[in-house]
Design a protein around this motif. Structure first.
Motif, PDB file in Angstrom:
ATOM      1  N   GLU A   1      50.332 -40.510  61.173  1.00 28.92           N
ATOM      2  CA  GLU A   1      48.930 -40.868  60.991  1.00 28.92           C
ATOM      3  C   GLU A   1      48.091 -39.602  60.907  1.00 28.92           C
ATOM      4  O   GLU A   1      48.428 -38.572  61.502  1.00 28.92           O
ATOM      5  CB  GLU A   1      48.435 -41.754  62.148  1.00 28.92           C
ATOM      6  CG  GLU A   1      48.647 -41.146  63.517  1.00 28.92           C
ATOM      7  CD  GLU A   1      48.248 -42.103  64.615  1.00 28.92           C
ATOM      8  OE1 GLU A   1      48.154 -41.657  65.775  1.00 28.92           O
ATOM      9  OE2 GLU A   1      48.027 -43.298  64.321  1.00 28.92           O
ATOM     10  N   LEU A   2      46.990 -39.695  60.151  1.00 28.38           N
ATOM     11  CA  LEU A   2      46.085 -38.567  59.969  1.00 28.38           C
ATOM     12  C   LEU A   2      44.647 -39.050  60.087  1.00 28.38           C
ATOM     13  O   LEU A   2      44.307 -40.154  59.628  1.00 28.38           O
ATOM     14  CB  LEU A   2      46.292 -37.910  58.598  1.00 28.38           C
ATOM     15  CG  LEU A   2      47.585 -37.112  58.373  1.00 28.38           C
ATOM     16  CD1 LEU A   2      47.616 -36.577  56.941  1.00 28.38           C
ATOM     17  CD2 LEU A   2      47.718 -35.984  59.367  1.00 28.38           C
ATOM     18  N   TYR A   3      43.823 -38.215  60.693  1.00 28.37           N
ATOM     19  CA  TYR A   3      42.382 -38.449  60.796  1.00 28.37           C
ATOM     20  C   TYR A   3      41.699 -37.307  60.046  1.00 28.37           C
ATOM     21  O   TYR A   3      41.809 -36.141  60.431  1.00 28.37           O
ATOM     22  CB  TYR A   3      41.944 -38.484  62.253  1.00 28.37           C
ATOM     23  CG  TYR A   3      42.608 -39.578  63.060  1.00 28.37           C
ATOM     24  CD1 TYR A   3      41.983 -40.809  63.228  1.00 28.37           C
ATOM     25  CD2 TYR A   3      43.860 -39.379  63.632  1.00 28.37           C
ATOM     26  CE1 TYR A   3      42.594 -41.822  63.958  1.00 28.37           C
ATOM     27  CE2 TYR A   3      44.476 -40.380  64.362  1.00 28.37           C
ATOM     28  CZ  TYR A   3      43.839 -41.596  64.522  1.00 28.37           C
ATOM     29  OH  TYR A   3      44.443 -42.594  65.240  1.00 28.37           O
ATOM     30  N   ILE A   4      41.024 -37.650  58.970  1.00 28.50           N
ATOM     31  CA  ILE A   4      40.516 -36.647  58.022  1.00 28.50           C
ATOM     32  C   ILE A   4      38.995 -36.638  58.055  1.00 28.50           C
ATOM     33  O   ILE A   4      38.347 -37.692  58.066  1.00 28.50           O
ATOM     34  CB  ILE A   4      41.018 -36.934  56.594  1.00 28.50           C
ATOM     35  CG1 ILE A   4      42.546 -36.985  56.581  1.00 28.50           C
ATOM     36  CG2 ILE A   4      40.521 -35.884  55.618  1.00 28.50           C
ATOM     37  CD1 ILE A   4      43.137 -37.380  55.239  1.00 28.50           C
ATOM     38  N   ASP A   5      38.450 -35.450  58.078  1.00 30.02           N
ATOM     39  CA  ASP A   5      37.003 -35.263  57.973  1.00 30.02           C
ATOM     40  C   ASP A   5      36.747 -33.840  57.501  1.00 30.02           C
ATOM     41  O   ASP A   5      37.648 -32.994  57.504  1.00 30.02           O
ATOM     42  CB  ASP A   5      36.312 -35.512  59.315  1.00 30.02           C
ATOM     43  CG  ASP A   5      34.825 -35.815  59.131  1.00 30.02           C
ATOM     44  OD1 ASP A   5      34.367 -35.833  57.971  1.00 30.02           O
ATOM     45  OD2 ASP A   5      34.124 -36.032  60.135  1.00 30.02           O
TER      46      ASP A   5
ATOM     47  N   VAL B   1      45.927 -43.692  57.547  1.00 33.46           N
ATOM     48  CA  VAL B   1      44.908 -42.688  57.245  1.00 33.46           C
ATOM     49  C   VAL B   1      43.563 -43.231  57.684  1.00 33.46           C
ATOM     50  O   VAL B   1      43.195 -44.358  57.321  1.00 33.46           O
ATOM     51  CB  VAL B   1      44.872 -42.327  55.744  1.00 33.46           C
ATOM     52  CG1 VAL B   1      43.660 -41.469  55.426  1.00 33.46           C
ATOM     53  CG2 VAL B   1      46.138 -41.592  55.352  1.00 33.46           C
ATOM     54  N   THR B   2      42.843 -42.441  58.452  1.00 35.70           N
ATOM     55  CA  THR B   2      41.526 -42.833  58.938  1.00 35.70           C
ATOM     56  C   THR B   2      40.501 -41.816  58.453  1.00 35.70           C
ATOM     57  O   THR B   2      40.696 -40.605  58.618  1.00 35.70           O
ATOM     58  CB  THR B   2      41.495 -42.892  60.479  1.00 35.70           C
ATOM     59  OG1 THR B   2      42.521 -43.788  60.919  1.00 35.70           O
ATOM     60  CG2 THR B   2      40.144 -43.377  60.964  1.00 35.70           C
TER      61      THR B   2
ATOM     62  N   ASP C   1      35.954 -41.551  57.010  1.00 31.55           N
ATOM     63  CA  ASP C   1      34.659 -42.217  56.916  1.00 31.55           C
ATOM     64  C   ASP C   1      34.420 -42.694  55.486  1.00 31.55           C
ATOM     65  O   ASP C   1      35.270 -42.553  54.602  1.00 31.55           O
ATOM     66  CB  ASP C   1      33.535 -41.293  57.395  1.00 31.55           C
ATOM     67  CG  ASP C   1      33.486 -39.977  56.634  1.00 31.55           C
ATOM     68  OD1 ASP C   1      33.990 -39.930  55.495  1.00 31.55           O
ATOM     69  OD2 ASP C   1      32.955 -38.994  57.179  1.00 31.55           O
ATOM     70  N   SER C   2      33.239 -43.244  55.252  1.00 20.69           N
ATOM     71  CA  SER C   2      32.929 -43.849  53.960  1.00 20.69           C
ATOM     72  C   SER C   2      32.795 -42.825  52.845  1.00 20.69           C
ATOM     73  O   SER C   2      32.774 -43.193  51.670  1.00 20.69           O
ATOM     74  CB  SER C   2      31.628 -44.658  54.063  1.00 20.69           C
ATOM     75  OG  SER C   2      30.550 -43.822  54.456  1.00 20.69           O
ATOM     76  N   GLY C   3      32.691 -41.523  53.193  1.00 17.29           N
ATOM     77  CA  GLY C   3      32.591 -40.511  52.154  1.00 17.29           C
ATOM     78  C   GLY C   3      33.853 -40.384  51.321  1.00 17.29           C
ATOM     79  O   GLY C   3      33.820 -39.821  50.227  1.00 17.29           O
ATOM     80  N   TYR C   4      34.972 -40.900  51.812  1.00 16.09           N
ATOM     81  CA  TYR C   4      36.240 -40.838  51.100  1.00 16.09           C
ATOM     82  C   TYR C   4      36.571 -42.138  50.388  1.00 16.09           C
ATOM     83  O   TYR C   4      37.655 -42.248  49.793  1.00 16.09           O
ATOM     84  CB  TYR C   4      37.372 -40.500  52.066  1.00 16.09           C
ATOM     85  CG  TYR C   4      37.192 -39.183  52.777  1.00 16.09           C
ATOM     86  CD1 TYR C   4      37.761 -38.019  52.289  1.00 16.09           C
ATOM     87  CD2 TYR C   4      36.437 -39.097  53.948  1.00 16.09           C
ATOM     88  CE1 TYR C   4      37.598 -36.811  52.938  1.00 16.09           C
ATOM     89  CE2 TYR C   4      36.266 -37.895  54.605  1.00 16.09           C
ATOM     90  CZ  TYR C   4      36.842 -36.758  54.096  1.00 16.09           C
ATOM     91  OH  TYR C   4      36.666 -35.558  54.744  1.00 16.09           O
ATOM     92  N   CYS C   5      35.676 -43.100  50.449  1.00 10.80           N
ATOM     93  CA  CYS C   5      35.938 -44.403  49.850  1.00 10.80           C
ATOM     94  C   CYS C   5      35.645 -44.370  48.360  1.00 10.80           C
ATOM     95  O   CYS C   5      34.489 -44.210  47.944  1.00 10.80           O
ATOM     96  CB  CYS C   5      35.084 -45.479  50.545  1.00 10.80           C
ATOM     97  SG  CYS C   5      35.345 -47.140  49.903  1.00 10.80           S
ATOM     98  N   SER C   6      36.669 -44.474  47.571  1.00  4.21           N
ATOM     99  CA  SER C   6      36.525 -44.577  46.117  1.00  4.21           C
ATOM    100  C   SER C   6      37.698 -45.390  45.589  1.00  4.21           C
ATOM    101  O   SER C   6      38.743 -45.522  46.257  1.00  4.21           O
ATOM    102  CB  SER C   6      36.486 -43.199  45.463  1.00  4.21           C
ATOM    103  OG  SER C   6      37.724 -42.540  45.604  1.00  4.21           O
ATOM    104  N   GLU C   7      37.539 -45.931  44.414  1.00  8.20           N
ATOM    105  CA  GLU C   7      38.599 -46.754  43.827  1.00  8.20           C
ATOM    106  C   GLU C   7      39.867 -45.934  43.605  1.00  8.20           C
ATOM    107  O   GLU C   7      40.979 -46.411  43.841  1.00  8.20           O
ATOM    108  CB  GLU C   7      38.110 -47.340  42.498  1.00  8.20           C
ATOM    109  CG  GLU C   7      39.124 -48.272  41.832  1.00  8.20           C
ATOM    110  CD  GLU C   7      38.610 -48.849  40.545  1.00  8.20           C
ATOM    111  OE1 GLU C   7      39.348 -49.626  39.905  1.00  8.20           O
ATOM    112  OE2 GLU C   7      37.462 -48.517  40.162  1.00  8.20           O
TER     113      GLU C   7
ATOM    114  N   SER D   1      45.119 -48.077  55.004  1.00  6.27           N
ATOM    115  CA  SER D   1      43.833 -47.395  54.912  1.00  6.27           C
ATOM    116  C   SER D   1      42.879 -47.907  55.984  1.00  6.27           C
ATOM    117  O   SER D   1      42.649 -49.119  56.110  1.00  6.27           O
ATOM    118  CB  SER D   1      43.223 -47.618  53.519  1.00  6.27           C
ATOM    119  OG  SER D   1      41.886 -47.157  53.478  1.00  6.27           O
ATOM    120  N   TYR D   2      42.340 -46.970  56.770  1.00  6.79           N
ATOM    121  CA  TYR D   2      41.270 -47.260  57.716  1.00  6.79           C
ATOM    122  C   TYR D   2      40.031 -46.470  57.307  1.00  6.79           C
ATOM    123  O   TYR D   2      39.478 -45.684  58.076  1.00  6.79           O
ATOM    124  CB  TYR D   2      41.693 -46.904  59.138  1.00  6.79           C
ATOM    125  CG  TYR D   2      42.826 -47.755  59.663  1.00  6.79           C
ATOM    126  CD1 TYR D   2      42.579 -49.013  60.218  1.00  6.79           C
ATOM    127  CD2 TYR D   2      44.142 -47.310  59.589  1.00  6.79           C
ATOM    128  CE1 TYR D   2      43.612 -49.795  60.699  1.00  6.79           C
ATOM    129  CE2 TYR D   2      45.189 -48.088  60.065  1.00  6.79           C
ATOM    130  CZ  TYR D   2      44.914 -49.322  60.619  1.00  6.79           C
ATOM    131  OH  TYR D   2      45.946 -50.102  61.088  1.00  6.79           O
TER     132      TYR D   2
END
Length: 466
Positions: free
Chosen positions: A200-204, A434-435, A437-443, A456-457
């Motif tokens: 698991e990874l937490y990305i920011d 993978v966790t 925030d919404s900045g990484y949300c894209s199609e 996807s989290y």
């Protein structure tokens, strides 16, 4: 005169009199009590006042300043260096234990066996790593610690590398490939110890301002605007060239034919945006974005150079001399030749700007070509000022940084997949969650996670509206 009351009244009287400091003279200070004489140069003050005051450091004057520990003129340590020892829980021991299990063949491959033998690169890496563990990154400070700090002296075995040795090691030997190799070896050791699972990874990420001037920006929209005007000028020069050949029959005489301007993709849309912006400027509306990517790979200044070669051939055949200076009239061929040369140099500059900028960003800094102008989080002027910066990303598991990634992209959309690819290339297909925030949300990112079977989290951008 030993009366404290008299002493206090005397001090108050002298303060009211506002006597200058040069009237206070020390007459005798050989032995306590010290005698001070106060004289006044005015005529009306003819008496001399004697005051006896005991100094606070009389005992210090009687005794030697140095005690039994210090010696007068002492320059070196008077005890054995073997008596010194580090605490048993000092981090330097942990660093040594970890480095004993790592493979430094990649680092040693960057070192040459020619010339004088330098400092051991493994020792230099240990010193730099331990300095970073203690929050020290300045090379001058590391050099000082190697001379004075016991832990650094233990690492270097008494050697004292200077600043040039550290700069040469960081710039030439400690490359990005070597750092990545050593970092991922350490991550595998953490996995072996059971501290992380790599599942698991937490990305920011965050934006870090670059060390570049703030007002050295180059914008794609500005280049597009000037490029459109330049291409119009080049088109008119082509027409003038063809007209010159037809009017004077230079085409038949020198076997030259008419030429046509090269085609540039996307230029029509740029001209349309420029036309709309001119109209919106008159109506005081906000300008439209002019960041259209123009394909100018086929737009070569060599085409203009061919026209200049033809004009030079015509001038030599017609005995036309190119002139310069005040009072000399230039011929039509020379004027066209010089205008083509000017447009060719400008076209080269714009093409170089597009090569630096690439297709993935719309700006760069003149003093730091890899930095992109971004809107920073800290805006002390509150005017939305853009600054040259980088987008730094980290992927964490159990408080350990597994991956680091530096991008010049203004948003986080295009940084997720490169981080996941690094994880896949170094550890295989072991990632499960993978966790972010919404900045990484894209199609594009969500489809990538789905295709690779990764849960996807990632918060959706319209989550608050649902």
């Amino acid at each position: 005169m030993e009366n404290p009351g008299f002493l206090m009244s005397f001090v108050l009287k002298t303060a009211k009199m506002k006597l200058p400091l040069h009237d206070l003279l020390i007459v005798k200070a050989t032995a306590p009590p010290l005698n001070f004489v106060l004289k006044k140069k005015k005529r009306w003050l003819t008496t001399t006042i004697f005051l006896s005051v005991t100094c606070y450091n009389v005992t210090m004057l009687k005794q030697d300043y140095y005690n039994q520990f210090f010696e007068l003129g002492q320059q070196k340590i008077n005890f054995s260096l073997l008596e010194l020892s580090l605490p048993d829980d000092d981090p330097v021991y942990t660093l040594k234990k970890v480095m004993e299990e790592m493979d430094f063949s990649g680092l040693l491959a960057c070192c040459s066996d020619k010339g004088r033998t330098g400092y051991n690169p493994i020792m230099m890496y240990a010193v730099v790593t331990y300095a970073n563990m203690r929050g020290t990154r300045a090379v001058d400070r590391i050099v000082e610690l190697c001379e004075r700090d016991l832990a650094f002296i233990w690492l270097t075995k008494g050697q004292k590398p200077k600043r040039d040795a550290f700069y040469e090691f960081k710039n030439n030997k400690l490359t990005s490939e070597v750092l990545d190799d050593l970092h991922y070896q350490f991550i595998r050791l953490l996995e072996k110890e059971g501290m992380i699972t790599l599942h698991e990874l937490y990305i920011d990420g965050t934006k870090i301002e670059a060390n570049a001037n703030r007002y050295t920006f180059v914008w794609r929209g500005s280049i597009n605007y000037h490029l459109a005007g330049l291409l119009d000028t080049i088109d008119s020069l082509y027409s003038r060239y063809n007209a010159l050949l037809d009017e004077n029959d230079y085409g038949k005489k020198y076997s030259l034919g008419n030429v046509q301007m090269f085609i540039i993709e996307g230029m029509d849309k740029v001209r349309e945006v420029i036309k709309k912006n001119r109209h919106r400027k008159l109506s005081k509306h906000k300008k439209l974005s002019n960041n259209k990517i123009i394909e100018i790979d086929n737009c070569s200044p060599l085409e203009l150079l061919k026209l200049q070669t033809n004009l030079k051939k015509i001038a030599d055949g017609e005995n036309i001399v190119f002139v310069n200076g005040k009072g000399k009239r230039k011929s039509a061929i020379q004027q066209l030749y010089e205008e083509l040369e000017n447009c060719g140099s400008r076209l080269m500059e714009y093409k170089h700007c597009f090569e630096i900028m690439g297709k993935d960003r719309n700006s760069y800094s003149k003093t730091d070509l890899e930095a992109t102008f971004m809107r920073m989080k800290e805006d002390h002027m509150l005017n939305g000022q853009l600054k040259p910066a980088y987008n730094a990303q980290i992927a964490v598991e159990n408080y350990f940084i597994v991956h680091g990634y530096i991008s010049n992209d203004r948003t986080d959309y295009n940084t997720l997949i490169p981080v996941l690819e690094k994880h896949k290339n170094n550890f295989g297909e072991v990632l499960k969650d993978v966790t972010a925030d919404s900045g990484y949300c894209s199609e594009k990112n969500l489809l990538y996670l789905k295709e690779n079977g990764i849960t996807s989290y990632i918060k959706l951008q319209d989550h608050e509206k649902r």
